[in-house]
Write a protein that holds these residues in place. Structure first.
Motif, mmCIF file in Angstrom:
data_model
loop_
_atom_site.group_PDB
_atom_site.id
_atom_site.type_symbol
_atom_site.label_atom_id
_atom_site.label_comp_id
_atom_site.label_asym_id
_atom_site.label_seq_id
_atom_site.Cartn_x
_atom_site.Cartn_y
_atom_site.Cartn_z
ATOM 1 N N UNK A 29 55.661 57.592 14.079
ATOM 2 C CA UNK A 29 55.554 56.229 13.586
ATOM 3 C C UNK A 29 56.853 55.470 13.661
ATOM 4 N N UNK A 30 57.698 55.829 14.616
ATOM 5 C CA UNK A 30 59.006 55.192 14.754
ATOM 6 C C UNK A 30 59.050 54.323 16.009
ATOM 7 N N UNK A 31 59.775 53.207 15.967
ATOM 8 C CA UNK A 31 59.871 52.330 17.140
ATOM 9 C C UNK A 31 60.926 52.833 18.125
ATOM 10 N N UNK A 32 60.751 52.457 19.370
ATOM 11 C CA UNK A 32 61.763 52.731 20.394
ATOM 12 C C UNK A 32 62.751 51.575 20.365
ATOM 13 N N UNK A 53 67.990 63.786 15.753
ATOM 14 C CA UNK A 53 67.741 64.345 14.420
ATOM 15 C C UNK A 53 68.423 63.508 13.342
ATOM 16 N N UNK A 54 69.688 63.138 13.590
ATOM 17 C CA UNK A 54 70.443 62.370 12.604
ATOM 18 C C UNK A 54 69.956 60.920 12.537
ATOM 19 N N UNK A 55 69.757 60.305 13.689
ATOM 20 C CA UNK A 55 69.380 58.893 13.741
ATOM 21 C C UNK A 55 68.007 58.644 13.131
ATOM 22 N N UNK A 56 67.079 59.566 13.378
ATOM 23 C CA UNK A 56 65.701 59.389 12.907
ATOM 24 C C UNK A 56 65.418 60.133 11.608
ATOM 25 N N UNK A 57 66.423 60.819 11.075
ATOM 26 C CA UNK A 57 66.286 61.560 9.820
ATOM 27 C C UNK A 57 65.106 62.544 9.894
ATOM 28 N N UNK A 58 65.131 63.389 10.913
ATOM 29 C CA UNK A 58 64.022 64.306 11.159
ATOM 30 C C UNK A 58 64.279 65.678 10.540
ATOM 31 N N UNK A 59 63.229 66.346 10.068
ATOM 32 C CA UNK A 59 63.385 67.687 9.517
ATOM 33 C C UNK A 59 63.516 68.757 10.602
ATOM 34 N N UNK A 60 63.040 68.450 11.825
ATOM 35 C CA UNK A 60 63.089 69.430 12.895
ATOM 36 C C UNK A 60 64.531 69.733 13.305
ATOM 37 N N UNK A 61 64.742 70.934 13.806
ATOM 38 C CA UNK A 61 66.053 71.313 14.327
ATOM 39 C C UNK A 61 66.231 70.712 15.720
ATOM 40 N N UNK A 62 67.475 70.596 16.188
ATOM 41 C CA UNK A 62 67.678 70.119 17.558
ATOM 42 C C UNK A 62 66.921 70.962 18.583
ATOM 43 N N UNK A 63 66.846 72.264 18.337
ATOM 44 C CA UNK A 63 66.129 73.150 19.263
ATOM 45 C C UNK A 63 64.637 72.820 19.296
#
Length: 212
Positions: A29-32, A53-63
């Motif tokens: 649900x994020x815009x490009x 990960x940092x910009x979108x505040x995501x819980x997933x790991x970079x991997x």
């Protein structure tokens, strides 16, 4: 020595990653946004994943982010097309006895898949992978490493790339730069024209006239 970028320079693949990015963000649900584009457009995948990960505040790991990107890209590199004039220009350069190598930020698997599928790999004596070096192509060290790997001085190299950041990295390494137009970086065209030693819209511009 001619050093060629792959994505957006030799092959028409940058649209793949724009589609991947849009789908990845849409799932959340994020815009490009332009800020996102700037964060991922000029870098290697591991650093792009850390940024995402940092910009979108995501819980997933970079991997995990990289794994999803790779799944979204799927087999698209098996069907990617070569850009206009590229095959003829590489053939022309080989006929002139020029030494050529690829320097790319692409994922190694995608790089080898595309070059093999399009039968372009036969033109290059070496492939230098920024991914394996852990460096971005805006870093002069990538280009210095490429020159050293090919056994030439940086001043003997001409770089072909569609990214202004990569062109600046190559110039900082004392190399000549040929800017190559690609729609993904269309907004940088004016800056590229002002910065690069030569700027082309297509490799067809570099072909010698046919002899009668």
């Amino acid at each position: 020595m001619f050093l060629f970028d792959m994505d957006g320079t030799l092959i028409d693949s940058n649209s793949i990653w724009k589609d991947v990015d849009r789908e990845f963000l849409a799932r959340r649900g994020l815009p490009y946004t332009h800020a996102f584009y700037e964060g991922v457009a000029h870098t290697i995948m591991p650093k792009a994943a850390i940024f995402t990960k940092a910009h979108c505040h995501l819980p997933e790991s970079p991997e995990e982010i990289i794994k999803e990107w790779m799944e979204l890209a799927g087999s698209l590199y098996e069907r990617v097309s070569v850009k206009p004039g590229v095959r003829a220009y590489l053939r022309q350069c080989k006929g002139e006895g020029r030494r050529m190598a690829v320097v790319t930020s692409s994922v190694p698997t995608h790089c080898r898949t595309a070059l093999g599928h399009l039968e372009l790999d036969k033109y290059f004596e070496r492939i230098v992978l920024a991914h394996d070096l852990g460096l971005e192509k805006k870093d002069p060290d990538v280009w210095l490493h490429a020159a050293e790997a090919c056994g030439v001085e940086p001043q003997e190299c001409t770089v072909f790339d569609d990214s202004i950041a990569a062109c600046k990295g190559a110039r900082a390494a004392k190399m000549r730069v040929v800017g190559v137009y690609d729609g993904y970086f269309a907004k940088d065209e004016a800056e590229m024209r002002g910065f690069c030693d030569v700027y082309i819209k297509s490799f067809e511009e570099l072909l010698w006239p046919l002899k009668k």
